[in-house]
Design an enzyme around this catalytic site. Structure first.
Site, short mmCIF file in Angstrom:
data_model
loop_
_atom_site.label_atom_id
_atom_site.label_comp_id
_atom_site.label_asym_id
_atom_site.label_seq_id
_atom_site.Cartn_x
_atom_site.Cartn_y
_atom_site.Cartn_z
N HIS A 156 37.25 44.12 46.08
CA HIS A 156 36.09 44.88 46.58
C HIS A 156 35.57 44.23 47.86
O HIS A 156 35.95 43.12 48.21
CB HIS A 156 34.99 45.00 45.52
CG HIS A 156 34.34 43.70 45.14
ND1 HIS A 156 33.26 43.61 44.30
CD2 HIS A 156 34.62 42.41 45.48
CE1 HIS A 156 32.90 42.36 44.13
NE2 HIS A 156 33.71 41.62 44.84
N CYS A 175 31.69 37.55 51.15
CA CYS A 175 31.99 38.74 50.34
C CYS A 175 31.93 40.02 51.18
O CYS A 175 32.29 41.10 50.68
CB CYS A 175 31.03 38.85 49.17
SG CYS A 175 31.19 37.51 47.96
N HIS A 181 38.17 41.28 49.23
CA HIS A 181 38.64 40.09 48.51
C HIS A 181 38.77 40.48 47.04
O HIS A 181 38.26 41.50 46.60
CB HIS A 181 37.66 38.92 48.69
CG HIS A 181 36.31 39.18 48.09
ND1 HIS A 181 35.35 39.95 48.72
CD2 HIS A 181 35.77 38.79 46.91
CE1 HIS A 181 34.27 40.01 47.97
NE2 HIS A 181 34.49 39.32 46.86
N HIS A 183 39.21 39.50 42.60
CA HIS A 183 38.81 38.66 41.47
C HIS A 183 39.72 38.94 40.28
O HIS A 183 40.19 40.07 40.09
CB HIS A 183 37.37 38.95 41.05
CG HIS A 183 36.35 38.62 42.08
ND1 HIS A 183 36.02 37.32 42.41
CD2 HIS A 183 35.58 39.43 42.86
CE1 HIS A 183 35.07 37.35 43.36
NE2 HIS A 183 34.80 38.60 43.65
N ASP A 221 42.20 47.93 36.87
CA ASP A 221 43.16 46.87 37.13
C ASP A 221 44.00 47.17 38.38
O ASP A 221 44.55 48.26 38.54
CB ASP A 221 44.08 46.69 35.92
CG ASP A 221 44.94 45.44 36.04
OD1 ASP A 221 44.43 44.42 36.53
OD2 ASP A 221 46.11 45.50 35.63
N HIS A 222 44.08 46.17 39.27
CA HIS A 222 44.84 46.26 40.52
C HIS A 222 44.37 47.45 41.37
O HIS A 222 45.18 48.17 41.96
CB HIS A 222 46.34 46.33 40.25
CG HIS A 222 46.92 45.02 39.84
ND1 HIS A 222 46.74 44.49 38.58
CD2 HIS A 222 47.67 44.11 40.53
CE1 HIS A 222 47.35 43.33 38.50
NE2 HIS A 222 47.91 43.06 39.67
N GLU A 265 32.97 37.31 36.81
CA GLU A 265 33.60 37.53 38.11
C GLU A 265 34.37 36.29 38.55
O GLU A 265 35.49 36.38 39.06
CB GLU A 265 32.52 37.88 39.14
CG GLU A 265 33.03 38.18 40.52
CD GLU A 265 31.90 38.40 41.49
OE1 GLU A 265 31.61 39.56 41.82
OE2 GLU A 265 31.29 37.39 41.93
#
Length: 278
Positions: A156, A175, A181, A183, A221-222, A265
């Site tokens: 995000h 950020c 970037h 997580h 996811d991904h 996170e």
């Protein structure tokens, strides 16, 4: 003042009722149904509370708490087959819900202190918690919950289009990287409710996994939250916003009462939500 003592023990068990057919056992216990034992390294957290005693500077002698836990719980369970050696698990399913209630009955006041919470880990990402609330005029109320862990990876960028680039950089720092970037998110889903009379379980774990994987893991996811998810088309995808979206997707769909969702996170940034506007 509260203090917690941790204990560990290992034992085996099986989810299988010999009076039922194979199909009945598999319907009741899902992927965990087997006439053969499997084992776990359990971790037990025992939390007591009370006032600090002026003569000792302690709530309770932790050695006395340890003694009760070891004698009443560890010695009774460690290296045992629950179904074969520890009543009532010869006739009661040895799941986390039943096991943590059995422990509570064995140590109602460890070391003479007031027991306020038990947490029993069967695996690192699967645990039960039994807490003792003040309740009402009728006395103490026990609250039993079950927590299951999941994980997903997503990227995000934190950015508010109503602010200038300089203001965004000042507010969100690294950020706000224009390229985003990522997580490795860790998530805990906690449910409660009535125990099933047949299995002794709060929830069918297979059914819970199916919902959480479908509604959350497979969705996020991904993924790039800013670019691929419509819920963040006009919303900054902070972990707070993501956690609320997760709650809204799970609350009407999980096969039990949703109590809490925790989103990690990073190891240093952990967010918790129990519903409502807070």
């Amino acid at each position: 003042m509260r203090l917690t003592r941790i204990a560990r023990f290992s034992c085996g068990h099986r989810f299988w009722n010999p009076e039922w057919s194979d199909d009945e056992n598999r319907r009741a216990f899902g992927q965990y149904a087997s006439p053969y034992n499997h084992g776990h390294n359990y971790l037990l957290e025992v939390t007591v509370e009370g006032a600090v005693r002026p003569e000792t500077g302690m709530v309770i002698n932790i050695g006395d708490v340890k003694k009760d836990i070891v004698e009443q719980v560890v010695h009774a369970l460690d290296r045992k087959s629950l179904n074969d050696e520890v009543p009532p698990f010869d006739r009661v399913a040895p799941n986390l819900e039943n096991l943590i209630r059995w422990i509570a009955n064995r140590i109602p006041a460890p070391g003479g202190a007031k027991l306020c919470r038990l947490r029993l880990y069967e695996m690192q990402d699967f645990y039960a918690e039994l807490s003792f609330d003040a309740g009402d005029a009728k006395g103490e109320r026990k609250v039993l919950t079950l927590t299951r862990g999941y994980h997903f990876s997503a990227s995000h960028r934190l950015h508010n289009p109503q602010l200038s680039d300089e203001e965004n950089r000042e507010l969100f720092g690294a950020c706000n990287n224009p390229h985003g970037h990522g997580h490795n998110y860790e998530m805990e889903v906690t449910v409660g409710g009535q125990m099933d009379e047949t299995t002794g379980m709060i929830v069918d774990i297979d059914a819970l996994d199916e919902v959480v994987i479908r509604e959350v893991v497979e969705r996020y996811d991904h993924r790039n939250l800013n670019m691929e998810l419509p819920e963040f088309a006009d919303k900054n995808p902070t972990s707070e916003a993501l956690l609320k979206e997760i709650w809204n997707r799970l609350e009407p769909t999980v096969p039990a009462k949703l109590v809490r969702v925790v989103l990690k996170e990073t190891p240093r940034n952990v967010f918790e939500y129990t519903g409502g506007d807070a």
